[in-house]
Design a protein around this motif. Structure first.
Motif, PDB file in Angstrom:
ATOM      1  N   LEU A  94      25.286  39.453  38.178  1.00 36.10           N
ATOM      2  CA  LEU A  94      26.231  39.257  37.077  1.00 36.10           C
ATOM      3  C   LEU A  94      27.106  40.490  36.873  1.00 36.10           C
ATOM      4  CD1 LEU A  94      27.353  37.579  34.791  1.00 36.10           C
ATOM      5  CD2 LEU A  94      25.474  38.377  33.343  1.00 36.10           C
ATOM      6  N   VAL A  95      26.529  41.669  37.013  1.00 31.79           N
ATOM      7  CA  VAL A  95      27.318  42.907  36.908  1.00 31.79           C
ATOM      8  C   VAL A  95      28.437  42.903  37.944  1.00 31.79           C
ATOM      9  CG1 VAL A  95      27.255  45.412  37.298  1.00 31.79           C
ATOM     10  CG2 VAL A  95      25.496  44.323  35.890  1.00 31.79           C
ATOM     11  N   ASN A  96      28.112  42.511  39.174  1.00 34.63           N
ATOM     12  CA  ASN A  96      29.121  42.464  40.232  1.00 34.63           C
ATOM     13  C   ASN A  96      30.238  41.480  39.895  1.00 34.63           C
ATOM     14  OD1 ASN A  96      27.638  44.310  41.705  1.00 34.63           O
ATOM     15  ND2 ASN A  96      26.645  42.773  42.982  1.00 34.63           N
ATOM     16  N   VAL A  97      29.857  40.307  39.373  1.00 37.24           N
ATOM     17  CA  VAL A  97      30.860  39.298  39.013  1.00 37.24           C
ATOM     18  C   VAL A  97      31.798  39.838  37.935  1.00 37.24           C
ATOM     19  CG1 VAL A  97      31.218  37.044  37.934  1.00 37.24           C
ATOM     20  CG2 VAL A  97      29.439  37.321  39.665  1.00 37.24           C
ATOM     21  N   LEU A  98      31.232  40.446  36.900  1.00 33.87           N
ATOM     22  CA  LEU A  98      32.046  40.958  35.792  1.00 33.87           C
ATOM     23  C   LEU A  98      32.998  42.044  36.271  1.00 33.87           C
ATOM     24  CD1 LEU A  98      29.338  41.146  32.970  1.00 33.87           C
ATOM     25  CD2 LEU A  98      31.061  39.364  33.333  1.00 33.87           C
ATOM     26  N   PHE A  99      32.495  42.948  37.100  1.00 31.71           N
ATOM     27  CA  PHE A  99      33.318  44.044  37.617  1.00 31.71           C
ATOM     28  C   PHE A  99      34.468  43.503  38.465  1.00 31.71           C
ATOM     29  CE2 PHE A  99      34.059  46.580  41.495  1.00 31.71           C
ATOM     30  CZ  PHE A  99      34.696  47.683  40.930  1.00 31.71           C
ATOM     31  N   LEU A 100      34.151  42.612  39.406  1.00 28.19           N
ATOM     32  CA  LEU A 100      35.192  42.092  40.299  1.00 28.19           C
ATOM     33  C   LEU A 100      36.209  41.249  39.544  1.00 28.19           C
ATOM     34  CD1 LEU A 100      32.935  41.204  43.357  1.00 28.19           C
ATOM     35  CD2 LEU A 100      34.710  42.965  43.287  1.00 28.19           C
ATOM     36  N   ALA A 101      35.749  40.472  38.576  1.00 30.27           N
ATOM     37  CA  ALA A 101      36.691  39.684  37.776  1.00 30.27           C
ATOM     38  C   ALA A 101      37.637  40.600  37.012  1.00 30.27           C
ATOM     39  CB  ALA A 101      35.926  38.777  36.813  1.00 30.27           C
ATOM     40  N   ALA A 102      37.117  41.707  36.490  1.00 28.99           N
ATOM     41  CA  ALA A 102      37.937  42.639  35.717  1.00 28.99           C
ATOM     42  C   ALA A 102      39.006  43.296  36.588  1.00 28.99           C
ATOM     43  CB  ALA A 102      37.056  43.697  35.063  1.00 28.99           C
ATOM     44  N   ILE A 103      38.647  43.769  37.785  1.00 30.25           N
ATOM     45  CA  ILE A 103      39.637  44.466  38.607  1.00 30.25           C
ATOM     46  C   ILE A 103      40.623  43.497  39.249  1.00 30.25           C
ATOM     47  CG2 ILE A 103      38.095  46.425  39.037  1.00 30.25           C
ATOM     48  CD1 ILE A 103      37.746  45.352  41.908  1.00 30.25           C
ATOM     49  N   LEU A 104      40.174  42.289  39.606  1.00 35.05           N
ATOM     50  CA  LEU A 104      41.104  41.313  40.182  1.00 35.05           C
ATOM     51  C   LEU A 104      42.088  40.815  39.135  1.00 35.05           C
ATOM     52  CD1 LEU A 104      38.859  39.132  42.548  1.00 35.05           C
ATOM     53  CD2 LEU A 104      40.218  41.150  43.092  1.00 35.05           C
ATOM     54  N   HIS A 105      41.628  40.682  37.902  1.00 33.59           N
ATOM     55  CA  HIS A 105      42.537  40.280  36.840  1.00 33.59           C
ATOM     56  C   HIS A 105      43.607  41.351  36.606  1.00 33.59           C
ATOM     57  CE1 HIS A 105      43.891  39.771  32.629  1.00 33.59           C
ATOM     58  NE2 HIS A 105      43.751  38.486  32.892  1.00 33.59           N
ATOM     59  N   ARG A 106      43.220  42.590  36.769  1.00 32.91           N
ATOM     60  CA  ARG A 106      44.155  43.696  36.557  1.00 32.91           C
ATOM     61  C   ARG A 106      45.143  43.826  37.719  1.00 32.91           C
ATOM     62  NH1 ARG A 106      44.339  48.175  33.321  1.00 32.91           N
ATOM     63  NH2 ARG A 106      45.405  50.005  34.170  1.00 32.91           N
ATOM     64  N   ASP A 107      44.658  43.604  38.945  1.00 36.15           N
ATOM     65  CA  ASP A 107      45.508  43.796  40.118  1.00 36.15           C
ATOM     66  C   ASP A 107      44.938  42.973  41.268  1.00 36.15           C
ATOM     67  OD1 ASP A 107      47.098  44.613  42.194  1.00 36.15           O
ATOM     68  OD2 ASP A 107      46.846  46.759  41.845  1.00 36.15           O
ATOM     69  N   LEU A 108      45.634  41.899  41.661  1.00 37.47           N
ATOM     70  CA  LEU A 108      45.131  41.020  42.718  1.00 37.47           C
ATOM     71  C   LEU A 108      45.061  41.719  44.074  1.00 37.47           C
ATOM     72  CD1 LEU A 108      46.725  37.546  41.937  1.00 37.47           C
ATOM     73  CD2 LEU A 108      44.312  38.053  42.250  1.00 37.47           C
ATOM     74  N   ARG A 109      45.804  42.819  44.234  1.00 38.19           N
ATOM     75  CA  ARG A 109      45.720  43.554  45.497  1.00 38.19           C
ATOM     76  C   ARG A 109      44.323  44.102  45.718  1.00 38.19           C
ATOM     77  NH1 ARG A 109      50.707  47.438  44.246  1.00 38.19           N
ATOM     78  NH2 ARG A 109      49.526  47.427  42.298  1.00 38.19           N
ATOM     79  N   ALA A 110      43.531  44.198  44.662  1.00 39.86           N
ATOM     80  CA  ALA A 110      42.162  44.672  44.802  1.00 39.86           C
ATOM     81  C   ALA A 110      41.343  43.752  45.688  1.00 39.86           C
ATOM     82  CB  ALA A 110      41.502  44.791  43.419  1.00 39.86           C
ATOM     83  N   LEU A 111      41.729  42.465  45.784  1.00 41.38           N
ATOM     84  CA  LEU A 111      40.985  41.537  46.635  1.00 41.38           C
ATOM     85  C   LEU A 111      41.065  41.958  48.099  1.00 41.38           C
ATOM     86  CD1 LEU A 111      39.355  39.026  47.119  1.00 41.38           C
ATOM     87  CD2 LEU A 111      41.425  37.640  46.802  1.00 41.38           C
ATOM     88  N   SER A 112      42.260  42.295  48.556  1.00 40.18           N
ATOM     89  CA  SER A 112      42.398  42.786  49.932  1.00 40.18           C
ATOM     90  C   SER A 112      41.637  44.093  50.122  1.00 40.18           C
ATOM     91  CB  SER A 112      43.873  42.998  50.279  1.00 40.18           C
ATOM     92  OG  SER A 112      44.540  41.770  50.444  1.00 40.18           O
TER      93      SER A 112
END
Length: 415
Positions: free
Chosen positions: A107-125
């Motif tokens: 769950l920690v991983n999900v929350l962290f990744l959702a937060a950074i992807l919401h801020r900047d989709l380039r984080a996915l790459s």
């Protein structure tokens, strides 16, 4: 739309300049293969995620996401089920802590990744590039070269974990110019993976490419319906050709062994029964404790289920495994945490299916990436070990939630 206009191309100044969220994403991916022993394995990426959430004071605007709330509730139910099952079964404290940590850090991983992807989709790459780098550094050059020439299990274990994240980044870049080129790349990679022994990921890539293509087939005139009707026939023809290729000696290792043991190798369900025989063992164990479950790392007391597994595989020798095998995240959640765990994982999977389908309907260059992540998520949910709950699941969950909530942003800056 003007001629030559590409709705997928990123715009705006600094479109290729990584921001803090993107850098955090790379750090998370680059440390995803490193771990320390602390009541089990604690990945350094999880320390990055937890530290970032603590320092940032939470997940920001994503706290208002109903979909993320549903996922968090699902993980909470799984954890609640584990606690009840561990108390009821009087399991060891070590196993209980490992089981709870597996769910909590997921769950920690999900929350962290959702937060950074919401801020900047380039984080996915950046996450994907970091993951590729982490796995590449764990394989020496000679081993990687020999694995590339090996059509057996080595290709799947050594090459695929490095190549797949890079493939997703490349497919996104291609999709900004041509969606067809990105889908063609995934189909070509799927064929290579299948012929090299990486059957599961090859199937995932192939299904994802077809899903992305179907989204571009017009609904009017019955074109999409006609395509979907022909697709199963074409798929089975390709499967039969693959079976002929393997049985003729074209692919060595597990693929050949499983097809030889299958009652009817040309029946995909027969092959699946051979490759995932642990699922039948898990179902038998669930039937013994469907409400409370067997607790974290469900123990195979007396080796009854090991004997059952050996009988299913037709083996004369029983290999004793201390815990009940499952090889399915969904079934493991039920096996360990009872009905609460089953409801929890169903809530998570249902949310990802809904958000993934919504994200796929948007015209975005992320479409081939989200297709692969969601199909891979569903495959792992049904047919992979419980470790995927905290490794591959978080990125698929976060990406599907964010792209479903902000499809317009996926076409603009950061696409």
């Amino acid at each position: 739309m003007a001629a030559g206009h590409n709705p997928y191309r990123a715009r705006g100044p600094g479109a290729l300049t990584p921001g803090p969220a993107a850098l955090l994403g790379f750090a998370y991916g680059a440390t995803s293969n490193l771990h320390v022993q602390f009541h089990g394995q604690l990945y350094l990426s999880e320390i990055v995620a937890l530290g970032a959430l603590v320092l940032a004071g939470g997940i920001g605007p994503m706290a208002r996401s109903r979909a993320l709330g549903a996922v968090a509730a699902g993980y909470g139910l799984m954890l609640f089920g584990l606690v009840l099952a561990d108390i009821a079964n009087a399991g060891s404290a070590a196993n209980a802590l490992r089981g709870w940590a597996n769910t909590g850090f997921a769950l920690v991983n999900v929350l962290f990744l959702a937060a950074i992807l919401h801020r900047d989709l380039r984080a996915l790459s950046c996450v994907l590039l970091g993951m590729a780098a982490a796995r590449l550094l764990s394989v020496d050059a000679m081993a990687l070269a020999s694995a590339a020439l090996d059509g057996g299990n080595a290709f799947k274990v050594r090459v695929v974990p490095v190549a797949t994240p890079l493939l997703l980044v490349l497919s996104h870049r291609l999709a900004r110019r041509s969606a067809a080129a990105a889908e063609g790349l995934l189909l070509a990679a799927a064929a290579l993976y299948l012929l090299s022994g990486a059957r599961s990921m090859g199937l995932v890539l192939g299904l994802a490419a077809l899903w992305a293509f179907v989204q571009r087939v017009p609904v009017r005139g019955g074109q999409r319906l006609a395509f979907c009707a022909v697709l199963p026939l074409a798929g089975y023809a390709l499967y039969a050709a693959y079976v002929d290729h393997v049985l003729a000696g074209g692919v060595a290792g597990n693929a050949f062994d499983q097809l030889m043991r299958a009652a009817n190798p040309y029946n995909p369900l027969s092959l699946l029964a051979q490759g995932r025989s642990e699922i039948r063992v898990a179902l038998a164990a669930i039937a013994e404790a469907p409400v409370l479950g067997h607790g974290s790392w469900a123990q195979d007391t007396g080796g009854r289920f090991a004997v059952m597994w050996a009988d299913m595989l037709g083996r004369d020798t029983v290999v004793y495994v201390p815990r009940i095998v499952a090889h399915s995240v969904v079934l493991t959640a039920w096996l360990w945490g009872g009905i609460a765990g089953a409801i929890g994982i169903a809530l998570v999977v249902g949310t990802v299916i809904r958000c993934g389908a919504s994200a796929m309907r948007a015209q975005t260059a992320w479409r081939p990436v989200i297709a692969v992540l969601v199909v891979d998520f569903l495959w792992n949910a049904c047919f992979s070990p419980v470790g995927h709950l905290r490794t591959s699941f978080p990125l698929a969950i976060a990406a599907s939630l964010v792209l479903a909530a902000r499809p317009g942003d996926a076409r603009g800056r950061g696409a």
